[in-house]
Design a protein around this motif. Structure first.
Motif, PDB file in Angstrom:
ATOM      1  N   MET A  41       0.790  -1.224   0.000  1.00 51.32           N
ATOM      2  CA  MET A  41       0.000   0.000   0.000  1.00 51.32           C
ATOM      3  C   MET A  41       0.826   1.280   0.000  1.00 51.32           C
ATOM      4  SD  MET A  41      -3.294  -1.092   2.337  1.00 51.32           S
ATOM      5  CE  MET A  41      -3.769   0.600   2.590  1.00 51.32           C
TER       6      MET A  41
ATOM      7  N   PRO B  68      -4.303   2.583  -1.189  1.00 53.00           N
ATOM      8  CA  PRO B  68      -5.356   1.569  -1.088  1.00 53.00           C
ATOM      9  C   PRO B  68      -6.140   1.364  -2.380  1.00 53.00           C
ATOM     10  CG  PRO B  68      -5.967   3.568   0.100  1.00 53.00           C
ATOM     11  CD  PRO B  68      -4.533   3.711  -0.263  1.00 53.00           C
TER      12      PRO B  68
ATOM     13  N   ILE C  55      -3.848  -0.679  -4.903  1.00 51.36           N
ATOM     14  CA  ILE C  55      -3.692  -2.105  -4.626  1.00 51.36           C
ATOM     15  C   ILE C  55      -4.979  -2.858  -4.921  1.00 51.36           C
ATOM     16  CG2 ILE C  55      -4.277  -1.926  -2.168  1.00 51.36           C
ATOM     17  CD1 ILE C  55      -1.745  -4.316  -3.855  1.00 51.36           C
TER      18      ILE C  55
ATOM     19  N   TYR D  79      -9.820  -1.861   2.180  1.00 46.19           N
ATOM     20  CA  TYR D  79      -8.464  -1.320   2.079  1.00 46.19           C
ATOM     21  C   TYR D  79      -8.405   0.156   2.461  1.00 46.19           C
ATOM     22  CZ  TYR D  79      -6.531  -5.601   0.228  1.00 46.19           C
ATOM     23  OH  TYR D  79      -6.094  -6.896   0.112  1.00 46.19           O
TER      24      TYR D  79
ATOM     25  N   ASP E 133      -5.953   1.559   5.542  1.00 44.62           N
ATOM     26  CA  ASP E 133      -5.101   2.734   5.405  1.00 44.62           C
ATOM     27  C   ASP E 133      -5.198   3.643   6.632  1.00 44.62           C
ATOM     28  OD1 ASP E 133      -3.258   4.235   3.841  1.00 44.62           O
ATOM     29  OD2 ASP E 133      -4.859   5.647   3.296  1.00 44.62           O
TER      30      ASP E 133
END
Length: 319
Positions: free
Chosen positions: A41, A46, A49, A95, A99
């Motif tokens: 990341m 985020p 990915i 995601y 983060d």
């Protein structure tokens, strides 16, 4: 004759527990894949990915499955699109939470979605008990409910990911009934990738095509999407949705182990107790389901360990 009956009983047990093994294997793969994704990341963020993960997952599944795009009804395509949207939303929101908050609490909050589905979909009072026990473990894993130190936006993203996870369970079951093998999964993954790839390009730009990042993104795709989603899709054809959802309570425990091994995140005594609680709840749910399947087999004369048959399975329980 006694030996023959014993062999049949052993086969029945293996058949009954087979879907459970698929779910557990998928959980291990997705959580270790998520831990690897956390290390990627900082390179692409985020959104980046997630775009890489969905793109490579769609590519691999289309090459392997070669899904047919003709001969499907409008309802079939509607189910696939809804499944793809659920996958895109679940991944994107999760995601975003990673983060902002640690992996353990993020997965702990996310799993509330499947747990809520298990209570709503269940038609047996005992499953509410197992869900309550698992829910207690989930809160304990999150620090006994003490989440005050976490970013509230990260918490909101994790809860949103949990809601999308519940939707994923519903539409995964419906897709499994409408499409052969993993064809529906491959098509839904294409939908998710199409939704997220433009966002990833805008957010990360040329960083997405750096060789090291591409390799890690492909690895994350296999570990976190291709393998677990395929295993879960197969499992949902033989497991009721509420049993599958309660098994998802193991995810915080697996995530904590993955975080310890990959990200050097140590487990506290409270987290270890929480793992014991969710394992107890999951095993209780499995035993309840297997026992009911044997009772039905005895009543109907069917072989134990087959598909649920009259059981309110993933499809009927989900909607």
């Amino acid at each position: 004759m006694h030996g023959l009956h014993g062999l049949r009983g052993l086969r029945g047990r293996i058949g009954a527990l087979g879907p459970v093994g698929l779910v557990l294997a998928g959980g291990i793969s997705v959580q270790f894949g998520g831990a690897v994704a956390v290390t990627v990341m900082p390179r692409v963020g985020p959104v980046g990915i997630v775009a890489l993960r969905l793109f490579f997952a769609a590519l691999v599944l289309c090459v392997v499955c070669r899904p047919k795009v003709r001969g499907h009804s409008r309802a079939d395509w509607g189910t696939v699109v809804a499944f793809g949207v659920a996958m895109a939303g679940m991944n994107g929101l999760f995601y975003q939470s990673l983060d902002r908050i640690p992996m353990g609490p993020a997965v702990t909050l996310e799993v509330l979605g499947p747990l809520a589905l298990s209570v709503i979909a269940s038609r047996r009072a005992v499953n509410v008990i197992w869900a309550a026990l698992a829910l207690g473990g989930v809160f304990l894993l999150g620090g006994g409910g003490g989440l005050d130190g976490l970013d509230p936006v990260g918490i909101a993203y994790a809860l949103g990911a949990g809601a999308m996870w519940a939707a994923y369970i519903v539409f995964s079951a419906r897709t499994g009934r409408r499409f052969p093998q993993a064809d529906g999964l491959a098509l839904a993954m294409v939908v998710a990738a199409v939704l997220f790839l433009p966002l990833g390009i805008v957010d990360a730009g040329s960083k997405l095509v750096q060789p090291g990042t591409v390799a890690l993104g492909a690895a994350v795709a296999v570990m976190s999407s291709v393998l677990p989603y395929t295993l879960e899709l197969l499992a949902l054809r033989r497991l009721p949705a509420h049993t599958f959802a309660i098994l998802m309570s193991l995810e915080p425990a697996i995530a904590s182990i993955a975080g310890f091994l990959v990200l050097s995140q140590a487990l506290s005594a409270a987290e270890a107790l929480a793992i014991a609680l969710v394992i107890a709840a999951s095993m209780g749910a499995v035993r309840t389901q297997v026992g009911r399947g044997k009772a039905k087999a005895a009543d109907t004369g069917a072989k134990p360990g087959g598909e649920p048959g009259g059981e309110p399975g993933a499809g009927s329980a989900a909607g």
